[in-house]
Design a protein around this motif. Structure first.
Motif, short mmCIF file in Angstrom:
data_model
loop_
_atom_site.label_atom_id
_atom_site.label_comp_id
_atom_site.label_asym_id
_atom_site.label_seq_id
_atom_site.Cartn_x
_atom_site.Cartn_y
_atom_site.Cartn_z
N GLN A 149 22.52 -13.84 75.96
CA GLN A 149 23.64 -13.38 74.92
C GLN A 149 23.38 -14.57 73.82
N GLY A 150 22.83 -15.29 73.79
CA GLY A 150 22.76 -16.54 72.74
C GLY A 150 22.32 -16.11 71.39
N GLU A 151 21.95 -17.11 70.53
CA GLU A 151 21.30 -16.92 69.29
C GLU A 151 19.62 -17.21 69.37
N THR A 210 15.29 -21.48 70.44
CA THR A 210 14.41 -21.72 69.24
C THR A 210 12.78 -21.32 69.65
N GLU A 232 13.36 -9.72 71.31
CA GLU A 232 14.50 -8.95 71.84
C GLU A 232 14.57 -8.26 73.03
N GLN A 286 15.27 -11.03 75.65
CA GLN A 286 16.55 -11.46 75.46
C GLN A 286 17.25 -10.35 76.49
N SER A 293 21.55 -21.31 72.35
CA SER A 293 20.58 -20.74 71.62
C SER A 293 18.97 -20.91 72.03
N ILE A 346 16.57 -18.83 67.13
CA ILE A 346 16.56 -19.60 66.01
C ILE A 346 14.88 -19.42 65.93
#
Length: 320
Positions: free
Chosen positions: A263-265, A205, A254, A257, A203, A267
């Motif tokens: 492809q992770g989250e 952050t 986005e 990314q 993820s 936060i």
């Protein structure tokens, strides 16, 4: 508007090794300008008044483009307020005053959109300068840049010289700064998403809520605006340079990314500051004169990420 300059004019680009300065250098070379000069900070300390004046007397440039500055993101501005106000004032004052004293007729000063009040109406028009309080996290840098704009305006008013200030929106691109402690939001995100992808799509952050709106201009477009100002005598003292289009930090994340393939989250750390809620430039004045940006955000991010990948082992501070 006619081309005032020939390709043999001697052009001094202060800050020619930086992201903006190097883009201006490449653009001028591509347009056939052959007489470009620059001095690295190890050769010429722009904070040294005597050294700057001696350099200009020795080199006798026809035109100066000031792309030199001490820059950084929210963190750096907040932690080093004295260096940000004093060193930026020293750099620009030495260049502007020495240019004035050595008879240089054309000077292009590059500032930043942070010169405008924090809560000014959007989009930001040139006439909003000095109409309200600045964003506190970078007011030191902003105040320095405002004094540069005003010094160029004063020379223009008092002596009739062609000293003009261009205020870019957030710039990004090849040769950007990817150091997570001092970089701006877009290159920092590229690096964070890249590292997270390399680490099994862990993820990422990011600071704040993701809701602030920001505008981004690819550095080659900024360079094209500088060449436009060089080749024409612009009728006013101050011009915004941007795309006139913005998006949320979340939308930016986005896009980055997607382009990096992470492809992770994501936060959002809402305990961290957001900065100014919105900073969109009104670029009507430049558009009316005939300049407009060419590179859209996705294309620009893609070019920047490709450059990052090619240079990932060479970029200082970038040991993965």
């Amino acid at each position: 508007m006619s081309n005032l300059h020939n390709r043999n004019d001697k052009i001094y680009i202060a800050g020619h090794n930086g992201m903006v300065g190097s883009a201006i250098w490449r653009t001028l070379l591509a347009k056939g300008y052959t007489n470009l000069i620059g001095a690295s900070s190890s050769t010429l300390d722009l904070r040294n008044q005597v050294a700057v004046k001696e350099y200009l007397l020795q080199e006798q440039p026809d035109i100066i483009i000031d792309a030199a500055a001490k820059v950084g993101g929210i963190l750096a501005n907040n932690d080093y307020p004295y260096q940000f106000i004093m060193e930026n004032m020293q750099i620009q004052n030495n260049l502007i005053d020495s240019a004035m004293q050595t008879g240089i007729e054309k000077f292009i000063f590059l500032g930043s959109s942070c010169i405008y009040p924090k809560l000014a109406p959007q989009p930001l028009k040139e006439e909003f300068l000095l109409t309200g309080d600045l964003e506190q996290t970078n007011e030191w840098y902003a105040i320095a840049k405002i004094t540069g704009v005003k010094a160029c305006q004063a020379i223009r008013k008092q002596f009739g010289k062609d000293y003009v200030s261009l205020m870019p929106t957030n710039l990004y691109g090849t040769y950007d700064n990817f150091d997570l402690n001092t970089s701006h939001v877009l290159p920092a995100m590229i690096r964070k998403f890249h590292i997270a992808k390399e680490n099994n799509h862990e993820s990422v952050t990011l600071w704040g809520t993701g809701t602030p709106m920001r505008e981004f201009l690819f550095v080659d477009d900024m360079a094209a605006a500088v060449v436009f100002a060089l080749e024409n005598k612009l009728p006013d003292y101050l011009y915004n340079v941007g795309t006139g289009v913005d998006l949320t930090i979340k939308e930016l994340a986005e896009i980055i990314q997607k382009i990096t393939g992470h492809q992770g989250e994501i936060i959002w750390d809402t305990t961290k500051p957001d900065g100014t809620p919105r900073k969109l430039m009104d670029v009507t004045k430049m558009h009316n004169l005939g300049w407009k940006h060419q590179v859209d955000l996705e294309e620009g991010v893609r070019k920047t990420y490709n450059w990052f990948l090619e240079n990932v082992n060479k970029i200082k501070e970038l040991k993965m």
